[in-house]
Design an enzyme around this catalytic site. Structure first.
Site, PDB file in Angstrom:
ATOM      1  N   HIS A 104       0.832  -1.206   0.000  1.00 52.51           N
ATOM      2  CA  HIS A 104       0.000   0.000   0.000  1.00 52.51           C
ATOM      3  C   HIS A 104       0.869   1.260   0.000  1.00 52.51           C
ATOM      4  O   HIS A 104       0.616   2.198  -0.771  1.00 52.51           O
ATOM      5  CB  HIS A 104      -0.912   0.001   1.222  1.00 52.51           C
ATOM      6  N   GLU A 105       1.892   1.279   0.845  1.00 57.01           N
ATOM      7  CA  GLU A 105       2.756   2.463   0.913  1.00 57.01           C
ATOM      8  C   GLU A 105       3.563   2.633  -0.370  1.00 57.01           C
ATOM      9  O   GLU A 105       3.824   3.754  -0.807  1.00 57.01           O
ATOM     10  CB  GLU A 105       3.682   2.369   2.132  1.00 57.01           C
ATOM     11  N   HIS A 163       1.637   4.476  -2.831  1.00 52.02           N
ATOM     12  CA  HIS A 163       1.790   5.929  -2.716  1.00 52.02           C
ATOM     13  C   HIS A 163       3.059   6.400  -3.422  1.00 52.02           C
ATOM     14  O   HIS A 163       3.076   7.470  -4.054  1.00 52.02           O
ATOM     15  CB  HIS A 163       1.846   6.344  -1.249  1.00 52.02           C
TER      16      HIS A 163
END
Length: 239
Positions: free
Chosen positions: A111-112, A115
């Site tokens: 998920h990071e 980003h």
């Protein structure tokens, strides 16, 4: 003198949002606790997964002396404090995620990195969110203060200024939704492309990310409910 905490209508607006926030926090902690104890089949820690996923995404850190840009990985303190910082291009992982070979670690890291992919591709909602952060930090505390002072001294204009400043909190929360949903979407694709997860693990990761997404929805609802209450309060005072 009028103080919002003694107004029954305040609780009509605040309680549903507060309950939703509590449910969201409980869900994300429950999902994280459960799947942080489930070892992934590749037996790969979050930090090891980060290198694989960064390589898959084309964001792997370059070696010393290499001028190529890349995303670095560093440790941070706390639990569920993992984040990607677009300012220094680093992925910060908590020790529980970086060092544990769990399914939850894979999802959080992916998920990071989602980003980081947004940042590298100039994803507009992420750029917008980053741009308004300074104004939101000021508006989140100064807005309510000016609003209440305006109410106490019967200054509708001052209360209106506070209302506008606080509305930036809602704007931030709404912009955050596509940023977080898109990062989770990228995470699922990235995990599949890298071959780090099985079909079963993909479903487990999705549960972790879905629970986390609910916290952002709850934050938006809380900001909206507070703003609506302020608007109602101001209209009542004008009447």
């Amino acid at each position: 003198m009028y103080w919002p905490v003694f107004d029954p209508i305040y609780y009509l607006f605040a309680l549903p949002a507060l309950i939703l926030g509590m449910i969201a926090q409980a869900r994300v902690r429950s999902a994280y606790t459960k799947y942080s104890k489930v070892r992934n089949l590749r037996n790969i820690s979050g930090q090891e997964a980060a290198q694989v996923l960064l390589r898959t995404a084309g964001l792997e850190s370059a070696g010393l002396g290499d001028q190529q840009q890349g995303v670095g990985v560093a440790l941070t303190s706390g639990t569920l404090s993992d984040n990607y910082n677009p300012r220094d291009k680093k992925l910060y992982l908590s020790r529980d995620v970086a060092q544990v070979p769990s399914v939850a670690s894979l999802g959080i890291v992916a998920h990071e990195i989602g980003h980081a992919m947004q940042d590298s591709q100039g994803y507009v909602p992420l750029k917008l969110r980053s741009a308004i952060v300074p104004a939101v930090k000021v508006g989140s505390w100064l807005g309510p203060l000016l609003f209440i002072v305006g109410m106490l001294f019967a200054s509708s204009n001052l209360s209106l200024v506070g209302l506008v400043l606080f509305s930036l909190t809602l704007v931030f929360a709404l912009v955050t939704l596509p940023v977080e949903f898109d990062a989770s979407r990228r995470a699922m694709v990235l995990l599949q492309q890298s071959g780090l997860t099985t079909v079963e693990e993909q479903a487990q990761v999705k549960k972790v990310l879905s629970a986390a997404a609910m916290t952002y929805v709850a934050a938006a609802v809380q900001a909206l409910s507070t703003l609506l209450y302020y608007m109602t309060l101001l209209n009542r005072r004008r009447d």
